[in-house]
Design a protein around this motif. Structure first.
Motif, PDB file in Angstrom:
ATOM      1  N   ILE A   1      74.335   5.828  28.077  1.00 52.26           N
ATOM      2  CA  ILE A   1      74.430   7.257  28.367  1.00 52.26           C
ATOM      3  C   ILE A   1      73.621   7.488  29.640  1.00 52.26           C
ATOM      4  N   PRO A   2      74.265   7.440  30.811  1.00 50.59           N
ATOM      5  CA  PRO A   2      73.550   7.507  32.093  1.00 50.59           C
ATOM      6  C   PRO A   2      73.162   8.933  32.475  1.00 50.59           C
ATOM      7  N   ASP A   3      72.224   9.022  33.415  1.00 52.94           N
ATOM      8  CA  ASP A   3      71.743  10.328  33.871  1.00 52.94           C
ATOM      9  C   ASP A   3      72.037  10.547  35.348  1.00 52.94           C
ATOM     10  N   SER A   4      73.154   9.983  35.813  1.00 52.41           N
ATOM     11  CA  SER A   4      73.515  10.143  37.219  1.00 52.41           C
ATOM     12  C   SER A   4      75.017   9.970  37.392  1.00 52.41           C
ATOM     13  N   PRO A   5      75.626  10.735  38.304  1.00 49.68           N
ATOM     14  CA  PRO A   5      77.058  10.563  38.570  1.00 49.68           C
ATOM     15  C   PRO A   5      77.375   9.272  39.316  1.00 49.68           C
ATOM     16  N   THR A   6      76.343   8.536  39.719  1.00 47.05           N
ATOM     17  CA  THR A   6      76.562   7.299  40.485  1.00 47.05           C
ATOM     18  C   THR A   6      76.782   6.088  39.593  1.00 47.05           C
ATOM     19  N   TRP A   7      76.787   6.281  38.274  1.00 46.45           N
ATOM     20  CA  TRP A   7      76.799   5.135  37.358  1.00 46.45           C
ATOM     21  C   TRP A   7      78.003   4.227  37.580  1.00 46.45           C
ATOM     22  N   LYS A   8      79.171   4.817  37.771  1.00 47.74           N
ATOM     23  CA  LYS A   8      80.382   4.004  37.835  1.00 47.74           C
ATOM     24  C   LYS A   8      80.386   3.086  39.050  1.00 47.74           C
ATOM     25  N   GLY A   9      80.080   3.647  40.217  1.00 50.76           N
ATOM     26  CA  GLY A   9      80.069   2.836  41.430  1.00 50.76           C
ATOM     27  C   GLY A   9      79.043   1.730  41.380  1.00 50.76           C
ATOM     28  N   GLN A  10      77.881   2.017  40.782  1.00 53.59           N
ATOM     29  CA  GLN A  10      76.833   1.005  40.721  1.00 53.59           C
ATOM     30  C   GLN A  10      77.196  -0.120  39.747  1.00 53.59           C
ATOM     31  N   LEU A  11      77.866   0.213  38.652  1.00 55.17           N
ATOM     32  CA  LEU A  11      78.339  -0.833  37.749  1.00 55.17           C
ATOM     33  C   LEU A  11      79.390  -1.695  38.433  1.00 55.17           C
ATOM     34  N   THR A  12      80.361  -1.016  39.066  1.00 53.50           N
ATOM     35  CA  THR A  12      81.470  -1.727  39.691  1.00 53.50           C
ATOM     36  C   THR A  12      80.995  -2.658  40.790  1.00 53.50           C
ATOM     37  N   SER A  13      80.043  -2.180  41.610  1.00 53.57           N
ATOM     38  CA  SER A  13      79.556  -2.996  42.720  1.00 53.57           C
ATOM     39  C   SER A  13      78.844  -4.250  42.239  1.00 53.57           C
ATOM     40  N   ALA A  14      78.380  -4.238  40.989  1.00 57.92           N
ATOM     41  CA  ALA A  14      77.700  -5.409  40.426  1.00 57.92           C
ATOM     42  C   ALA A  14      78.652  -6.281  39.610  1.00 57.92           C
ATOM     43  N   GLY A  15      79.941  -5.939  39.628  1.00 58.85           N
ATOM     44  CA  GLY A  15      80.921  -6.762  38.939  1.00 58.85           C
ATOM     45  C   GLY A  15      81.115  -6.425  37.475  1.00 58.85           C
ATOM     46  N   TRP A  16      80.599  -5.274  37.016  1.00 59.27           N
ATOM     47  CA  TRP A  16      80.760  -4.854  35.630  1.00 59.27           C
ATOM     48  C   TRP A  16      81.770  -3.714  35.546  1.00 59.27           C
ATOM     49  N   THR A  17      82.180  -3.397  34.335  1.00 60.12           N
ATOM     50  CA  THR A  17      83.046  -2.244  34.129  1.00 60.12           C
ATOM     51  C   THR A  17      82.437  -1.349  33.062  1.00 60.12           C
ATOM     52  N   GLY A  18      82.839  -0.109  33.080  1.00 53.22           N
ATOM     53  CA  GLY A  18      82.370   0.837  32.078  1.00 53.22           C
ATOM     54  C   GLY A  18      83.461   1.852  31.802  1.00 53.22           C
TER      55      GLY A  18
END
Length: 557
Positions: free
Chosen positions: A118-135
């Motif tokens: 449960i993230p506290d920022s709208p940047t969560w998706k891009g930061q996951l994706t850039s590290a090779g993960w999905t959410g």
């Protein structure tokens, strides 16, 4: 709260049990024997179990890890308690962490990412994706809270978020680590139709704010402002959520929360299934973490969840204002920006916040006296340099050279007027290096004379910047000129380009950024010089364009 997405109907077939009871009552000896066997069996059963009669002891526990935004931790634990009441065999391990904490795990190959986040920022998706993960969102919004600007009693609401960026009082935390600051960075893009701003003008306005943040980061200071420490005399405007403001105001009654007239962004708390990115899996209910996530999400929509959200001074998924008009009331809510805008703005911030080390090399040849609009070419260059100086924080490194034919010692084309140093460095007589730089920039107008000796000067300036190279800064040479070299005794263009390429060190990058003053600047020649170092050539006709040029140059590093 059961993990089942549907509630099975209870069975109503009890006829068999009634018949059995009727038969047993007619045989007292059989009843007595069965009772004795039952007592013996129960004693043995509890002896083997050590007296534990809980359902959890009779099942194999499965673990699901969940990391939640700190502000949501209390609510999440209530939801988990409710889920465990129906599903005691699911061990839901709850930890608290910001988006910064989770992103830090992405860089550690041995770290275990939470299965639910449960993230506290709208940047969560891009930061996951850039590290090779999905959410994949299991719930788009569990709760939410609007973001405004917090200051002292005299705080005034800016006309827009773009105006706040440009106002000089915005105190940003790291947008990649803190949700309120991320939305303050994105809000100018959400209000573009109302303000008439463009992506380019917003980037230019971001430069001073990002550089100031970078200065604090390099100095090792905290990048976040504690709202409880804001004094009555403070002129800062700090991006903060409505919930954070209400909590902080209990211990600091000097705080004021203001909202730009264009509206406010909403910080939403979604529930993300991190280790499964397939919507098919989510839909089928076959993934344990996703099923746990759905059960938790259902609690948030229950009457108990709705009441708990309100008690935590958060808003529900409908975004309805808090009761009695507290906080931001019914302020206009800005629309969310596209994911690409979020990702691009965050990338730009990371680049723009790297502190700058700039050796400004100004053309002082005779042609710089020529008029351009209501000023002269040298006047434009000086005004542009002053705008840039005002944008840079005290820790930026700035130096000034001037150049024209035979200007320096022994016939050199260049002369140093201010060495390359931090603006806040002491310079004697109670002055700082910044005072010296501003004073020397003001004298450039009176120093114009001679021909243009750009070739030799560029090579010398580049070598000097290499000697002064520091990994903590973006190292560059910025040349202001109105034309090509007319010094026949200087290096040829081909020789300069070849030498720049030969001494260029990718491990210690220094870029030459050339700013052409007026349309007479030889862009073909200047393009080749800049390109040899990986830099760029720009044309400026207005001093206020300089921040846009610097933003573009920094983003192209």
């Amino acid at each position: 709260m059961s993990l089942d997405d549907s509630t099975p109907a209870p069975s109503a077939d009890n006829t068999g049990h009634a018949s059995t009871r009727s038969g047993l009552t007619g045989n007292p000896l059989l009843l007595g024997g069965l009772a004795l066997l039952l007592v013996i069996g129960l004693v043995g059963f509890f002896a083997l179990r050590g007296g534990d009669d809980s359902e959890a002891a009779d099942c194999v526990s499965e673990q699901v890890t969940l990391t939640t935004a700190p502000v949501m931790e209390g609510l999440v634990k209530e939801a988990v308690k409710d889920v465990n009441a129906d599903e005691p065999c699911i061990d839901i391990k709850v930890t608290s962490g910001t988006v910064k904490d989770v992103v830090a795990l992405l860089a550690d190959p041995n770290a275990e990412l939470p299965e639910i986040w449960i993230p506290d920022s709208p940047t969560w998706k891009g930061q996951l994706t850039s590290a090779g993960w999905t959410g994949t969102p299991v719930a788009d919004v569990l709760a939410q809270t609007p973001v405004g600007l917090v200051g002292g009693p005299a705080a005034n609401a800016p006309a827009s978020w773009a105006a706040a960026l440009d106002g000089g009082s915005l105190a940003m935390a790291d947008p990649s680590a803190q949700g309120a600051s991320a939305l303050a960075l994105l809000a100018p893009y959400a209000e573009m139709k109302a303000t008439g701003e463009t992506a380019q003008t917003i980037e230019a306005k971001t430069v001073p704010v990002a550089q100031t943040y970078g200065e604090r980061a390099v100095a090792g200071g905290s990048s976040e402002t504690d709202l409880t420490t804001i004094a009555a005399t403070s002129t800062q405007l700090v991006p903060a959520t409505e919930q954070a403001y209400l909590e902080a105001r209990r211990s600091n009654d000097q705080l004021t929360l203001v909202a730009p007239a264009t509206g406010v962004p909403m910080l939403q708390y979604p529930l993300i299934d991190v280790n499964r990115g397939s919507k098919d899996i989510l839909a089928s209910g076959g993934d344990l973490s996703a099923r746990v996530g759905r059960a938790i999400a259902r609690w948030f929509t229950s009457s108990a969840g709705v009441d708990a959200i309100a008690a935590a001074e958060l808003r529900g998924p409908d975004g309805a204002p808090l009761p009695e008009g507290i906080g931001m009331g019914d302020s206009k809510i800005l629309a969310k920006v596209p994911q690409k805008t979020t990702d691009d703005a965050l990338r730009q911030w990371r680049v723009l916040s790297v502190p700058s080390s700039i050796l400004a090399v100004v053309d002082l040849s005779g042609s710089m006296k020529m008029a351009i609009g209501d000023t002269t070419r040298i006047g434009l260059a000086v005004q542009a340099s002053q705008v840039a100086l005002d944008a840079f924080p005290a820790q930026a490194r700035i130096g000034i050279w001037g150049f024209s034919k035979n200007r320096g010692a022994n016939g050199a084309s260049w002369e140093e007027y201010a060495t390359l140093d931090q603006l806040n460095a002491p310079a004697g007589d109670g002055q700082t290096h910044g005072d010296v730089v501003r004073a020397e920039a003001g004298k450039l107008v009176s120093r114009v004379r001679g021909g243009t000796g750009v070739m030799d000067t560029t090579l010398a300036a580049y070598k000097y910047a290499q000697e002064k190279w520091d990994p903590a800064w973006f190292n560059s040479v910025v040349i202001f000129t109105d034309g090509a070299s007319d010094d026949s005794s200087s290096l040829t263009l081909e020789s300069l380009v070849n030498q720049l390429k030969s001494i260029r060190d990718p491990a210690k990058p220094v870029k030459v950024i050339i700013i052409g003053i007026s349309q007479d600047a030889d862009t073909g020649e200047l393009d080749q010089i800049a390109a040899a170092t990986g830099g760029q050539n720009y044309l400026v006709n207005n001093p206020n364009e300089i921040l846009g040029v610097l933003a573009s140059a920094l983003l192209n590093r």
